[in-house]
Design a protein around this motif. Structure first.
Motif, PDB file in Angstrom:
ATOM      1  N   GLU A   1       0.843  -1.193   0.000  1.00 25.20           N
ATOM      2  CA  GLU A   1       0.000   0.000   0.000  1.00 25.20           C
ATOM      3  C   GLU A   1       0.878   1.243   0.000  1.00 25.20           C
ATOM      4  N   GLU A   2       0.275   2.367  -0.394  1.00 23.96           N
ATOM      5  CA  GLU A   2       1.042   3.613  -0.506  1.00 23.96           C
ATOM      6  C   GLU A   2       1.698   3.996   0.808  1.00 23.96           C
ATOM      7  N   LYS A   3       1.009   3.745   1.921  1.00 24.92           N
ATOM      8  CA  LYS A   3       1.542   4.100   3.241  1.00 24.92           C
ATOM      9  C   LYS A   3       2.758   3.258   3.624  1.00 24.92           C
TER      10      LYS A   3
END
Length: 490
Positions: free
Chosen positions: A58-60
């Motif tokens: 995920e981007e995080k």
């Protein structure tokens, strides 16, 4: 910047795509990733599809930016990982298959001196291939967990506390594994407080930046070009660190040596001479002998020209320590204090442990009663007496400074009192006793090997360069201005 910090910066630049340029003709990390997926069964022997769940990215999760031609991947999606062989002492033999352990990884290289061999059936997935990355997955020391190296010999297995990784360009992957980013992300929490470990799940789910294969090879080549330079820098850095560590003390010694050679302050004719001061001290000494306060000593031999260690100003005079001071041993009779004589507070009974810096320390001193003190003969201190060790740390000196609670004290058997006949010279004498010349002279007279000793007579023979009193005062003032600057350099 330390060598480790420099190396860490190079590796960080490498895995961020900042060490070499990107070349469009080399393709992309995405294309390489898809090729690996196509050939995954061949690379991993289907092992990556078992047991551990690979999490989506995920981007995080992404820790830093990478070039557009690169791709973030989980380690378990681009290669084969496994935990090593479990064996018992009864499986060990003189002949058999070598089992690699954490001790075989040293400074990023494989070493094969401390080896264990086993005679047992070993599955293929517990055997190493040349080019595999071997990782220490479990150790009592967190510092050692994660250390890794590339296997450069075939036909060996690896132990239970080791992990193995096999992929397309392991030379690039191992630099990622050795980076501060990878270590911090992987080992931020490594399990229990006693045994630190990397699990297969942790290893396979580790995020790494994936460049095109050709760029990986150029990154490896650039790192291998730079790391020898870092090693050379480390040698120079170590020498500089040693210099910086020694410099304050060396500077202090140089200043003290300049001081006792008459090079720290100028000479002033109106201040008289060392010869005049010397005879004033001798006159006082004769008076004390006549009054029975000190014993008459045998005349000392003249100082021969070949004894003089260095030149001093014409207004100075070479003398012996015993011509300027009275040397007094402690009482070593049957009255010498023993543990049963110690009291909570009374007269300080100084030992070597109480020599702290330039003055005797009262912090942990032993005390004897005034009654016991009155029974003793020699070894009783007066204000501004110097105490010198004759055993152990031979020649070490510290001054006794009296105060309202401690008017006097007593020295232990391994010490001698150096009492200046003229208290006005005490400050200069204290600086002299700190000088390299004094230390070197004492060292040349030490006897014994198991227990280092110095005869008190040799202490009395120490040569002292004697300036006029007023110049002594100016020398001391200059030293008290300069020496604290040396301490601040540490």
């Amino acid at each position: 910047m330390t060598p480790e910090q420099l190396k860490s910066s190079i590796l960080q630049y490498a895995i961020q795509g900042k060490l070499v340029e990107q070349r469009p003709e080399e393709g992309t990390g995405e294309e390489l990733y898809q090729q690996i997926q196509t050939n995954l069964d061949a690379i991993s022997e289907v092992q990556t599809k078992k047991k551990n769940k690979i999490l989506p990215i995920e981007e995080k999760d992404v820790p830093f930016d990478i070039p557009e031609t690169w791709r973030w991947v989980r380690l378990g999606t681009i290669g084969y990982t496994n935990i090593g062989l479990t064996y018992s002492p009864k499986d060990q033999t003189m002949d058999g298959v070598i089992v690699l352990r954490s001790s075989n990884i040293q400074n990023g290289k494989m070493v094969y001196e401390d080896i264990v061999k086993v005679n047992m059936e070993i599955p293929d997935n517990k055997m190493c291939q040349i080019g595999d990355i071997l990782i220490c997955a479990r150790n009592g020391s967190k510092r050692l967990v994660g250390k890794s190296a590339i296997v450069d010999k075939a036909g060996m297995s690896f132990g239970a506390f080791m992990a193995i990784f096999r992929s397309v360009c392991n030379q690039y992957i191992i630099h990622v594994i050795n980076s501060a980013y990878f270590r911090n992300s992987l080992l931020g929490d490594t399990g229990t407080t006693t045994i630190n470990q990397i699990t297969q799940d942790m290893l396979k789910n580790s995020l790494i930046p994936l460049p095109p294969l050709a760029e990986q090879k150029r990154i490896v080549a650039k790192i291998e070009e730079l790391l020898p330079l870092v090693d050379r820098y480390a040698v120079a850095y170590e020498k500089l660190e040693q210099f910086n560590t020694k410099f304050p003390e060396d500077m202090k010694k140089s200043i003290l040596q300049y001081a006792i050679q008459g090079k720290l302050v100028e000479q002033r004719p109106e201040e008289g001479t060392g010869e005049e001061l010397y005879w004033q001290i001798q006159t006082e000494k004769q008076r004390l002998v006549k009054e029975g306060k000190i014993k008459k000593e045998k005349p000392l031999p003249e100082i021969a020209e070949e004894e003089v260690p260095f030149d001093i100003p014409e207004s100075w005079k070479w003398v012996r320590l015993s011509q300027l001071a009275i040397l007094e041993n402690g009482d070593r009779s049957s009255k010498y204090p023993v543990e049963s004589d110690y009291v909570d507070f009374g007269i300080p009974f100084f030992g070597a442990k109480d020599m702290n810096g330039s003055a005797m320390s009262l912090e942990n001193v032993r005390y004897i009663s005034e009654k016991k003190f009155s029974e003793l003969g020699n070894g009783k201190l007066k204000n501004k007496d110097f105490i010198c060790l004759l055993r152990g740390s031979v020649g070490k000196c510290a001054a006794f400074i009296a105060d309202e609670k401690h008017r006097t004290g007593f020295i232990c058997a391994q010490m001698v009192i150096v009492r200046c006949i003229d208290k006005a010279i005490c400050d200069y004498m204290q600086k002299f006793l700190m000088s390299p010349f004094y230390s070197q002279y004492i060292e040349s007279k030490v006897t014994g090997t198991a227990v280092r000793q110095l005869p008190a007579k040799e202490l009395g023979n120490v040569l002292v360069p004697l300036p006029p009193l007023a110049e002594q005062t100016r020398i001391v003032a200059k030293l008290e201005e300069l020496l604290p600057l040396c301490e601040r350099l540490k």
